[in-house]
Design a protein around this motif. Structure first.
Motif, PDB file in Angstrom:
ATOM      1  N   UNK A  89      -7.008  -6.319  11.691  1.00 59.68           N
ATOM      2  CA  UNK A  89      -5.808  -5.936  12.422  1.00 59.68           C
ATOM      3  C   UNK A  89      -6.127  -4.854  13.452  1.00 59.68           C
ATOM      4  N   UNK A  90      -6.953  -3.881  13.070  1.00 59.80           N
ATOM      5  CA  UNK A  90      -7.296  -2.783  13.970  1.00 59.80           C
ATOM      6  C   UNK A  90      -8.168  -3.267  15.120  1.00 59.80           C
ATOM      7  N   UNK A  91      -9.149  -4.112  14.837  1.00 52.81           N
ATOM      8  CA  UNK A  91     -10.030  -4.565  15.912  1.00 52.81           C
ATOM      9  C   UNK A  91      -9.285  -5.447  16.905  1.00 52.81           C
ATOM     10  N   UNK A  92      -8.189  -6.043  16.485  1.00 49.40           N
ATOM     11  CA  UNK A  92      -7.392  -6.861  17.401  1.00 49.40           C
ATOM     12  C   UNK A  92      -6.450  -6.024  18.252  1.00 49.40           C
ATOM     13  N   UNK A  93      -6.336  -4.728  17.958  1.00 48.77           N
ATOM     14  CA  UNK A  93      -5.398  -3.865  18.675  1.00 48.77           C
ATOM     15  C   UNK A  93      -6.151  -2.666  19.257  1.00 48.77           C
ATOM     16  N   UNK A  94      -6.407  -2.676  20.564  1.00 50.33           N
ATOM     17  CA  UNK A  94      -7.185  -1.579  21.158  1.00 50.33           C
ATOM     18  C   UNK A  94      -6.489  -0.224  21.106  1.00 50.33           C
ATOM     19  N   UNK A  95      -5.226  -0.188  20.763  1.00 53.57           N
ATOM     20  CA  UNK A  95      -4.510   1.091  20.671  1.00 53.57           C
ATOM     21  C   UNK A  95      -4.814   1.824  19.374  1.00 53.57           C
ATOM     22  N   UNK A  96      -5.450   1.134  18.417  1.00 50.07           N
ATOM     23  CA  UNK A  96      -5.717   1.729  17.107  1.00 50.07           C
ATOM     24  C   UNK A  96      -7.215   1.866  16.918  1.00 50.07           C
ATOM     25  N   UNK A  97      -7.641   3.061  16.540  1.00 47.21           N
ATOM     26  CA  UNK A  97      -9.060   3.302  16.289  1.00 47.21           C
ATOM     27  C   UNK A  97      -9.433   3.035  14.843  1.00 47.21           C
ATOM     28  N   UNK A  98      -8.718   3.644  13.925  1.00 44.48           N
ATOM     29  CA  UNK A  98      -8.965   3.445  12.497  1.00 44.48           C
ATOM     30  C   UNK A  98      -7.627   3.465  11.772  1.00 44.48           C
ATOM     31  N   UNK A  99      -7.655   2.943  10.566  1.00 46.48           N
ATOM     32  CA  UNK A  99      -6.474   3.008   9.717  1.00 46.48           C
ATOM     33  C   UNK A  99      -6.953   3.334   8.308  1.00 46.48           C
ATOM     34  N   UNK A 100      -6.325   4.324   7.720  1.00 48.64           N
ATOM     35  CA  UNK A 100      -6.662   4.750   6.359  1.00 48.64           C
ATOM     36  C   UNK A 100      -5.454   4.585   5.472  1.00 48.64           C
ATOM     37  N   UNK A 101      -5.727   4.294   4.227  1.00 45.91           N
ATOM     38  CA  UNK A 101      -4.705   4.409   3.191  1.00 45.91           C
ATOM     39  C   UNK A 101      -5.149   5.592   2.344  1.00 45.91           C
ATOM     40  N   UNK A 102      -4.251   6.531   2.130  1.00 45.09           N
ATOM     41  CA  UNK A 102      -4.572   7.772   1.431  1.00 45.09           C
ATOM     42  C   UNK A 102      -3.740   7.858   0.162  1.00 45.09           C
ATOM     43  N   UNK A 103      -4.381   8.262  -0.913  1.00 46.36           N
ATOM     44  CA  UNK A 103      -3.678   8.429  -2.185  1.00 46.36           C
ATOM     45  C   UNK A 103      -2.796   9.682  -2.160  1.00 46.36           C
ATOM     46  N   UNK A 104      -1.951   9.797  -3.166  1.00 49.02           N
ATOM     47  CA  UNK A 104      -1.037  10.946  -3.279  1.00 49.02           C
ATOM     48  C   UNK A 104      -1.771  12.282  -3.327  1.00 49.02           C
ATOM     49  N   UNK A 105      -2.995  12.284  -3.856  1.00 51.97           N
ATOM     50  CA  UNK A 105      -3.750  13.541  -3.960  1.00 51.97           C
ATOM     51  C   UNK A 105      -4.538  13.864  -2.684  1.00 51.97           C
ATOM     52  N   UNK A 106      -4.410  13.020  -1.661  1.00 50.20           N
ATOM     53  CA  UNK A 106      -5.088  13.275  -0.397  1.00 50.20           C
ATOM     54  C   UNK A 106      -6.452  12.640  -0.280  1.00 50.20           C
TER      55      UNK A 106
END
Length: 134
Positions: A62-79
């Motif tokens: 999804x990110x590589x198909x969208x030049x507006x996005x560099x990376x995407x992270x999912x972060x847990x509740x503890x950071x």
């Protein structure tokens, strides 16, 4: 004459500002769409319809198909990092000190940060994040 040159420059500057504002709105709209799709991917992961690797691969695609996005992270509740589309293994560094994490920890659903110059790649960037789950 000089007054005419200044008047034209003012008009041109205003036109560029409008163009940049429009581009920013389109880019943010694109990012919002992507975050909506990311929410669906993460929901499928939580419901065990996807493995972590499958979720990371889908986020990466999804990110590589969208030049507006560099990376995407999912972060847990503890950071701690849960999924990072650019790395097979989650990052070891936590994000509890980052403004976007603090805003979500305090209950806000969405965060749009200021435009900053990146440290790794010196180009303008901004953080847009959405709290996906409680």
């Amino acid at each position: 004459d000089r007054a005419e040159t200044r008047a034209r420059a003012k008009i041109e500057t205003a036109s560029i500002a409008r163009l940049l504002a429009t581009q920013a709105q389109v880019t943010l709209g694109s990012v919002q769409e992507a975050l909506g799709r990311a929410e669906g991917i993460m929901q499928a992961l939580r419901q065990e319809r996807l493995t972590s690797e499958q979720a990371r691969d889908r986020l990466h695609d999804m990110v590589t198909a969208n030049p507006a996005i560099g990376t995407i992270w999912a972060v847990r509740h503890d950071g701690s990092s849960w999924i990072d589309n650019t790395n097979p293994a989650p990052r070891s560094a936590g994000v509890t000190q980052r403004r976007y994490f603090q805003v979500h920890r305090d209950g806000e659903r969405q965060f749009v940060g200021p435009v900053e110059t990146g440290t790794v790649q010196p180009r303008p960037r901004m953080t847009v994040s959405v709290r996906l789950a409680d």
